[in-house]
Design an enzyme around this catalytic site. Structure first.
Site, PDB file in Angstrom:
ATOM      1  N   GLU A 168       3.838  -5.767   7.090  1.00 54.46           N
ATOM      2  CA  GLU A 168       3.009  -4.741   7.730  1.00 54.46           C
ATOM      3  C   GLU A 168       3.302  -4.589   9.212  1.00 54.46           C
ATOM      4  O   GLU A 168       3.179  -3.498   9.774  1.00 54.46           O
ATOM      5  CB  GLU A 168       1.517  -5.063   7.534  1.00 54.46           C
ATOM      6  CG  GLU A 168       0.998  -4.798   6.127  1.00 54.46           C
ATOM      7  CD  GLU A 168       1.150  -5.968   5.173  1.00 54.46           C
ATOM      8  OE1 GLU A 168       1.968  -6.869   5.453  1.00 54.46           O
ATOM      9  OE2 GLU A 168       0.466  -5.986   4.135  1.00 54.46           O
ATOM     10  N   GLY A 220       0.392  -5.180   0.620  1.00 56.05           N
ATOM     11  CA  GLY A 220      -0.722  -5.158  -0.329  1.00 56.05           C
ATOM     12  C   GLY A 220      -0.310  -5.670  -1.704  1.00 56.05           C
ATOM     13  O   GLY A 220      -1.142  -6.199  -2.450  1.00 56.05           O
ATOM     14  N   ALA A 273       0.858  -1.180   0.000  1.00 53.51           N
ATOM     15  CA  ALA A 273       0.000   0.000   0.000  1.00 53.51           C
ATOM     16  C   ALA A 273       0.898   1.236   0.000  1.00 53.51           C
ATOM     17  O   ALA A 273       2.066   1.154   0.356  1.00 53.51           O
ATOM     18  CB  ALA A 273      -0.879  -0.014   1.241  1.00 53.51           C
TER      19      ALA A 273
HETATM   20  N1  3HC Z   1       4.562   3.551   0.245  1.00 52.12           N
HETATM   21  C1  3HC Z   1       5.056   4.782  -0.018  1.00 52.12           C
HETATM   22  N2  3HC Z   1       6.357   5.018  -0.287  1.00 52.12           N
HETATM   23  C2  3HC Z   1       7.188   3.959  -0.280  1.00 52.12           C
HETATM   24  C3  3HC Z   1       6.740   2.668  -0.018  1.00 52.12           C
HETATM   25  C4  3HC Z   1       5.357   2.464   0.251  1.00 52.12           C
HETATM   26  N3  3HC Z   1       4.846   1.260   0.475  1.00 52.12           N
HETATM   27  N4  3HC Z   1       7.789   1.837  -0.077  1.00 52.12           N
HETATM   28  C5  3HC Z   1       8.846   2.588  -0.384  1.00 52.12           C
HETATM   29  N5  3HC Z   1       8.494   3.877  -0.503  1.00 52.12           N
HETATM   30  C6  3HC Z   1       9.365   4.999  -0.873  1.00 52.12           C
HETATM   31  C7  3HC Z   1      10.404   5.284   0.175  1.00 52.12           C
HETATM   32  O1  3HC Z   1       9.915   6.164   1.152  1.00 52.12           O
HETATM   33  C8  3HC Z   1      11.505   5.891  -0.647  1.00 52.12           C
HETATM   34  O2  3HC Z   1      11.186   7.235  -0.879  1.00 52.12           O
HETATM   35  P1  3HC Z   1      12.343   8.347  -0.976  1.00 52.12           P
HETATM   36  O3  3HC Z   1      13.224   7.892  -2.099  1.00 52.12           O
HETATM   37  O4  3HC Z   1      11.597   9.587  -1.225  1.00 52.12           O
HETATM   38  O5  3HC Z   1      13.055   8.317   0.342  1.00 52.12           O
HETATM   39  C9  3HC Z   1      11.416   5.146  -1.974  1.00 52.12           C
HETATM   40  O6  3HC Z   1      10.110   4.589  -2.001  1.00 52.12           O
HETATM   41  C10 3HC Z   1      12.404   4.017  -2.110  1.00 52.12           C
HETATM   42  O7  3HC Z   1      12.340   3.212  -0.954  1.00 52.12           O
HETATM   43  P2  3HC Z   1      13.654   2.649  -0.260  1.00 52.12           P
HETATM   44  O8  3HC Z   1      14.648   3.736  -0.091  1.00 52.12           O
HETATM   45  O9  3HC Z   1      13.219   1.916   0.963  1.00 52.12           O
HETATM   46  O10 3HC Z   1      14.178   1.672  -1.378  1.00 52.12           O
HETATM   47  P3  3HC Z   1      14.833   0.241  -1.252  1.00 52.12           P
HETATM   48  O11 3HC Z   1      15.126  -0.181  -2.617  1.00 52.12           O
HETATM   49  O12 3HC Z   1      15.928   0.249  -0.230  1.00 52.12           O
HETATM   50  O13 3HC Z   1      13.692  -0.707  -0.660  1.00 52.12           O
HETATM   51  C11 3HC Z   1      11.519  -1.655  -0.472  1.00 52.12           C
HETATM   52  C12 3HC Z   1      12.547  -0.969  -1.381  1.00 52.12           C
HETATM   53  C13 3HC Z   1      12.053  -3.024  -0.038  1.00 52.12           C
HETATM   54  C14 3HC Z   1      10.261  -1.826  -1.254  1.00 52.12           C
HETATM   55  C15 3HC Z   1      11.293  -0.788   0.778  1.00 52.12           C
HETATM   56  O14 3HC Z   1      11.019   0.529   0.372  1.00 52.12           O
HETATM   57  C16 3HC Z   1      10.165  -1.226   1.662  1.00 52.12           C
HETATM   58  O15 3HC Z   1      10.347  -2.113   2.479  1.00 52.12           O
HETATM   59  N6  3HC Z   1       8.989  -0.581   1.534  1.00 52.12           N
HETATM   60  C17 3HC Z   1       7.865  -0.794   2.397  1.00 52.12           C
HETATM   61  C18 3HC Z   1       7.177  -2.106   2.098  1.00 52.12           C
HETATM   62  C19 3HC Z   1       5.995  -2.293   2.994  1.00 52.12           C
HETATM   63  O16 3HC Z   1       6.060  -2.126   4.192  1.00 52.12           O
HETATM   64  N7  3HC Z   1       4.846  -2.670   2.413  1.00 52.12           N
HETATM   65  C20 3HC Z   1       3.657  -2.832   3.158  1.00 52.12           C
HETATM   66  C21 3HC Z   1       2.917  -1.544   3.200  1.00 52.12           C
HETATM   67  S1  3HC Z   1       1.477  -1.593   4.226  1.00 52.12           S
HETATM   68  C22 3HC Z   1       0.344  -2.448   3.316  1.00 52.12           C
HETATM   69  O17 3HC Z   1       0.619  -2.897   2.237  1.00 52.12           O
HETATM   70  C23 3HC Z   1      -1.011  -2.598   3.928  1.00 52.12           C
HETATM   71  C24 3HC Z   1      -1.842  -3.603   3.199  1.00 52.12           C
HETATM   72  O18 3HC Z   1      -1.779  -4.832   3.879  1.00 52.12           O
HETATM   73  C25 3HC Z   1      -3.277  -3.163   3.130  1.00 52.12           C
END
Ligand code: 3HC
Ligand code: NAI
Length: 693
Positions: free
Chosen positions: A127, A104, A65
């Site tokens: 999450e 998500g 998400a």
């Molecule tokens: N939403 C919004 N922005 C995000 C994002 C997300 N899910 N994931 C990454 N970003 C942004 C980061 O803030 C960063 O922004 P910036 O360059 O402006 O600082 C950019 O994307 C790149 O991210 P990283 O620097 O972390 O890049 P990496 O290549 O090191 O890592 C990644 C990539 C493994 C995808 C890592 O970003 C990550 O772990 N992201 C979060 C994943 C996550 O937690 N997903 C679950 C979200 S909650 C959800 O899905 C709820 C659902 O169940 C309903």
């Protein structure tokens, strides 16, 4: 090719419809992405295609998400609507995964009928790290694929699992050739049609949940086994309840249960704090006067001076990253002891199955012991970790100046000392920087990088980037006594001691902080580190200082079997009558009024001075932004992540309330409590710390 919207395309390749999502950086499920997916599937389903492939452009499949959308106003299609469209497709849908399918993103893929991934891809439901649970069916579908036990582990650990392991678990159906995802996905889709395979829906699987229903003790066992790890966090318990729902309820009711629990978490304080931490951890790397393209000194070899508590642990970070290390000591005995500790650590990891014994040997082989600083002539970076003494450090840096090649980074691990003064012992202060690791240095995530007056931006960037390479979270600070972390810690320590002077018992202070979420309180920490750090018989004042009295009684902490606590042979501490007597005696001598401390009062007395000092640290430009302070405390001192860090906590407390309470404490306990000028200004201007991030 049809552009569905600005981030989604639909292409017909013969009998396969290919939906491509391209929403950098990570294809997060923002409103425009959800809308694009919905419309693309709607069109693909009624097209001439026999099957549909969902693939992403850029570095990754959908990484979840859009975290920045939580807590704000919702727009566009809801994710469950998109998922229903995919799952309900009358044509088989194949999700083609590269990079990471997270949260998500994976939940969308689990609504496809089939999944194919390249070997380098990873899947996860992380999450929990955001104080959330997988809220788009993940908690219901995963147990149906892997069973409740594995699903619980997968979701409460939140790890990213490699494609091969996903294949084994049944999360993924096929592996594609690396770099050949689209072609292999299309071929897979055609095969599914040719073989007349069904529209496989995970929601319809029943074997695993049926089996789990006959083992109702599973959930409480899991709770018990993880109680320590989950302490204080709300999300793991909610995940467990969702999986209980998956096992015991019909699919749609389980899904509604999941939605309810997700909504509770996403609107709560813990998740707000942890989402803030997610972005704060990504902010630390952004330094206003060090642009991203600032050159770095290539670091292919490292020298470490001192193989004591810190030197060995620091070395392990580099060895783990494949960077050879030369470690220099004064005496053979100290060198042998230091290397012995590194070896023991590696062997223990190998025994626990983290890597093979050969790997442990390979890492040890990259570590070169030496008694001669001249062996550091060719290394790219030196990290000094000798005794915390200015004369010794200056002597070491003077020698390094004569030995090291031009351009080598000369770093010190000092905890408190003035790095400008250390740099003045060299003819190249631009190469000198602080790289402050935290004990145990091979474990703790934080690296406090300390720029001195003359440190060049190339050297700053090098220290930050090498921090990233060895898996640390680096926070940049400037020079002052104790930098960011220890300077605030000193305030907390003084305040803890002052409470003892007023008759509070060490175990009551520690318990309040433990219940707040720290791993241990200040007196347990003291017992662990040794009360005699910085203590000497010559300067001891046992009549005035409780600590000195304890040292003189040989109660110097865990190592002597007693400190603020008594310890048994397993080093388990219990309250001590001797200490209780001494505390009462000192309090009476100091004229303190008998005073019962509540937990809330103790926490306030420990945390408020930290925040006050944090404001001074910001005002003086020692830290770049409040969130850097929070990241320091979470990763270096175990501040509970679900409380967002001291500055985040301050905003929840309220800045006007904070200043008012500091003034109350100032009137009662003296000017040490005077509110920082910045806090007063913030009240006048109606600002919060969030305004400075
Ligand atoms: N939403 C919004 N922005 C995000 C994002 C997300 N899910 N994931 C990454 N970003 C942004 C980061 O803030 C960063 O922004 P910036 O360059 O402006 O600082 C950019 O994307 C790149 O991210 P990283 O620097 O972390 O890049 P990496 O290549 O090191 O890592 C990644 C990539 C493994 C995808 C890592 O970003 C990550 O772990 N992201 C979060 C994943 C996550 O937690 N997903 C679950 C979200 S909650 C959800 O899905 C709820 C659902 O169940 C309903
Ligand atoms: P330590 O006393 O365990 O180790 C220091 C080592 O340096 C000793 O083995 C000593 O023989 C060696 N040494 C001293 N002078 C030397 C020289 N001229 N050449 C080569 N080796 C020499 O100390 P510790 O705890 O490892 O601390 C080292 C530095 O790290 C200090 O500056 C300390 O403030 C800092 N630090 C310590 C932390 C901790 O928790 N112990 C945490 C963060 C920083």
């Amino acid at each position: 090719m049809t552009a569905i919207n600005e981030v989604t395309d639909l292409t017909l390749d013969g009998d396969v419809a290919v939906i491509t999502l391209d929403s950098p950086p990570v294809n997060a499920l923002s409103a425009v992405v959800r809308d694009g997916l919905y419309d693309a599937f709607e069109q693909a389903i009624v097209s001439d295609a026999a099957s549909i492939v969902l693939i992403c452009a850029g570095r990754t499949f959908i990484a979840g998400a859009d975290i920045s959308e939580f807590g704000g106003k919702r727009a566009g299609k809801e994710l469950p609507e998109v998922q229903a469209m995919i799952e309900g497709s009358t044509k088989p849908v194949v999700a083609a995964i590269h990079g990471t399918a997270l949260g998500g993103g994976l939940e969308v893929a689990l609504c496809a009928h089939y999944r194919i991934a390249v070997p380098s891809a990873k899947c996860g439901l992380p999450e929990v790290n955001l104080g959330l649970l997988p809220g788009a069916g993940g908690t219901q579908r995963l147990p149906r694929i892997v069973g409740a036990q594995k699903a619980l582990e997968f979701m409460t650990q939140g790890t990213h699992v490699p494609a091969a392991a996903c294949l084994e678990m049944g999360l993924v159906d096929e592996l594609a050739g690396e770099g050949n995802l689209l072609d292999d996905a299309k071929a897979f889709a055609r095969r599914i049609v040719a073989e007349g395979r069904p529209l496989a829906k995970i929601r319809d699987l029943t074997d695993n949940v049926d089996a789990d229903r006959s083992n109702p003790g599973l959930f409480d066992d899991f709770r018990k086994a993880n109680a320590r790890k989950f302490r204080g966090y709300a999300a793991p318990e909610s995940i467990i309840q969702c999986v209980e729902g998956a096992v015991n309820l019909p699919f749609d009711e389980g899904l509604a249960n999941e939605r309810r629990l997700f909504t509770e978490l996403v609107s709560g304080q813990q998740s707000a704090a942890m989402r803030y931490v997610f972005f704060a951890e990504r902010q630390v790397w952004k330094i206003p006067d060090v642009p991203k393209d600032t050159p770095v000194v290539p670091v292919n070899s490292v020298g470490i001076i001192g193989a004591g508590t810190m030197g060995g642990g620091i070395a392990m970070n580099f060895l783990n990253a494949g960077i050879p290390v030369t470690i220099v000591e004064m005496k053979q005995e100290a060198l042998d002891r230091g290397l012995g500790v590194v070896r023991t650590n590696y062997e223990r990891s190998a025994k626990r199955g983290r890597f093979s014994m050969e790997e442990a040997e390979r890492r040890m082989a990259m570590l070169t012991p030496s008694l001669d600083m001249n062996d550091l002539a060719e290394v790219d970076m030196v990290i000094e970790a000798v005794f915390e003494n200015m004369d010794i450090k200056k002597d070491v840096f003077g020698k390094l100046d004569g030995i090291c090649k031009p351009g080598a980074v000369l770093a010190t691990n000092t905890s408190y000392l003035n790095i400008d003064e250390i740099a003045s012992a060299t003819s190249r202060p631009e190469s000198v920087i602080g790289m402050h690791f935290f004990s145990p240095a091979n474990v703790m995530k934080l690296l406090e990088v300390v720029r001195a007056e003359k440190t060049s931006i190339e050297v700053i960037n090098t220290a930050m980037q090498i921090g990233k390479r060895i898996g640390k979270i680096a926070v940049l600070a400037r020079v002052c006594d104790g930098f960011i972390g220890n300077r605030m810690l000193a305030q907390r320590r003084d305040s803890a001691n002052a409470m003892l002077d007023e008759g509070a018992m060490p175990w009551d202070v520690d318990k309040a902080l433990f219940d707040f979420g720290f791993a241990m309180g200040p007196f347990q920490m003291s017992d662990l580190a040794g009360l005699d750090i910085g203590w000497s018989k010559e300067t001891s004042q046992p009549d005035i200082r409780l600590r000195d009295a304890l040292c003189e009684l040989d109660r110097r902490g865990q190592k002597t079997g007693a400190g603020y606590y008594d310890y048994d042979e397993n080093r388990v501490g219990s309250p001590s009558d001797v200490v209780a007597g001494l505390v009462a005696e000192f309090a009476a001598k100091g004229g303190a009024e008998a005073h019962e401390f509540t937990s809330d009062e103790i926490v306030e007395r420990l945390v408020l001075p930290m925040i006050n000092e944090g404001a001074k640290i910001l005002d003086e430009g020692i830290a770049i932004r409040p969130s850097d302070i929070d990241i320091t405390w979470i990763n270096g001192y175990n501040w509970p992540k679900y409380r967002g860090g001291p500055m985040w906590y301050a905003d929840r407390y309220g800045i006007p309330e904070l200043v008012a309470q500091l003034e109350v404490l100032q009137a009662r306990h003296g000017d040490r409590w005077e509110p920082a000028a910045m806090l007063k200004r913030m009240v006048d201007e109606g600002k919060t710390f969030a305004d400075f991030n």
